[in-house]
Design a protein around this motif. Structure first.
Motif, PDB file in Angstrom:
ATOM      1  N   VAL A   1     -43.918 -28.590  60.719  1.00 37.35           N
ATOM      2  CA  VAL A   1     -43.217 -27.570  59.939  1.00 37.35           C
ATOM      3  C   VAL A   1     -41.717 -27.755  60.149  1.00 37.35           C
ATOM      4  CG1 VAL A   1     -42.922 -25.084  59.645  1.00 37.35           C
ATOM      5  CG2 VAL A   1     -45.164 -26.010  60.150  1.00 37.35           C
TER       6      VAL A   1
ATOM      7  N   CYS B   1     -38.529 -22.590  61.235  1.00 35.05           N
ATOM      8  CA  CYS B   1     -39.664 -21.765  60.810  1.00 35.05           C
ATOM      9  C   CYS B   1     -40.297 -21.107  62.032  1.00 35.05           C
ATOM     10  CB  CYS B   1     -40.709 -22.608  60.081  1.00 35.05           C
ATOM     11  SG  CYS B   1     -40.169 -23.222  58.480  1.00 35.05           S
TER      12      CYS B   1
ATOM     13  N   ALA C   1     -43.620 -19.008  63.489  1.00 30.47           N
ATOM     14  CA  ALA C   1     -45.031 -18.712  63.239  1.00 30.47           C
ATOM     15  C   ALA C   1     -45.260 -17.201  63.190  1.00 30.47           C
ATOM     16  CB  ALA C   1     -45.902 -19.337  64.323  1.00 30.47           C
TER      17      ALA C   1
ATOM     18  N   ALA D   1     -44.488 -13.294  56.319  1.00 30.56           N
ATOM     19  CA  ALA D   1     -44.289 -14.728  56.116  1.00 30.56           C
ATOM     20  C   ALA D   1     -43.829 -15.022  54.698  1.00 30.56           C
ATOM     21  CB  ALA D   1     -45.588 -15.464  56.401  1.00 30.56           C
TER      22      ALA D   1
ATOM     23  N   SER E   1     -51.942 -21.153  58.330  1.00 35.17           N
ATOM     24  CA  SER E   1     -50.948 -20.587  59.237  1.00 35.17           C
ATOM     25  C   SER E   1     -49.861 -19.960  58.365  1.00 35.17           C
ATOM     26  CB  SER E   1     -50.366 -21.653  60.170  1.00 35.17           C
ATOM     27  OG  SER E   1     -49.849 -22.729  59.426  1.00 35.17           O
TER      28      SER E   1
ATOM     29  N   TRP F   1     -45.900 -18.612  58.053  1.00 29.64           N
ATOM     30  CA  TRP F   1     -44.593 -18.941  58.609  1.00 29.64           C
ATOM     31  C   TRP F   1     -43.484 -18.160  57.920  1.00 29.64           C
ATOM     32  CZ3 TRP F   1     -44.451 -22.346  62.640  1.00 29.64           C
ATOM     33  CH2 TRP F   1     -45.583 -23.116  62.846  1.00 29.64           C
TER      34      TRP F   1
ATOM     35  N   CYS G   1     -39.811 -18.993  57.141  1.00 34.46           N
ATOM     36  CA  CYS G   1     -38.906 -20.147  57.126  1.00 34.46           C
ATOM     37  C   CYS G   1     -37.568 -19.756  56.511  1.00 34.46           C
ATOM     38  CB  CYS G   1     -39.510 -21.300  56.338  1.00 34.46           C
ATOM     39  SG  CYS G   1     -41.024 -21.956  57.056  1.00 34.46           S
TER      40      CYS G   1
END
Length: 106
Positions: free
Chosen positions: A37, A41, A43, A82, A99, A101, A103
């Motif tokens: 990634v 970013c 998680a 996210a 997942s 993220w 970012c």
């Protein structure tokens, strides 16, 4: 015989439809490619989504199922805080893990 033909036509017509619409929040969510990634970013957790991969005895188009799973994951991402999702594994039996993220903007 007439009922069989009507049923087959109905099934064929629904096979091409997308059953999962993208929501307003999901439109802003990016889908990250497999691999590392981007730096920056953070998680935010995992998202598990599920759709029907069979309708009766008919197996739905795997690409359509995958598209709907991705759309569901994008729709769920904002509630996890996210703005990006990344598939953790290929779809299996109509289910897939992503997942989530947060970012920085591109």
């Amino acid at each position: 015989m007439r009922i069989l033909i009507l049923s087959a036509a109905l099934l064929a017509g629904t096979a091409a439809c997308t059953w999962v619409p993208i929501e307003a929040g999901g439109k802003a969510v990016r889908v990250l490619p497999a691999g590392p990634v981007a730096p920056g970013c953070v998680a935010k957790g995992e998202i598990v989504v599920t759709v029907k991969n069979k309708v009766g005895f008919y197996n739905r188009n795997p690409l359509r199922v995958q598209e709907e799973l991705e759309t569901l994951a994008r729709n769920e991402a904002p509630s996890a805080g996210a703005n990006a999702v990344q598939a953790l594994a290929p779809p299996a039996d109509g289910s897939q893990r992503y997942s989530a993220w947060q970012c920085p903007p591109r």
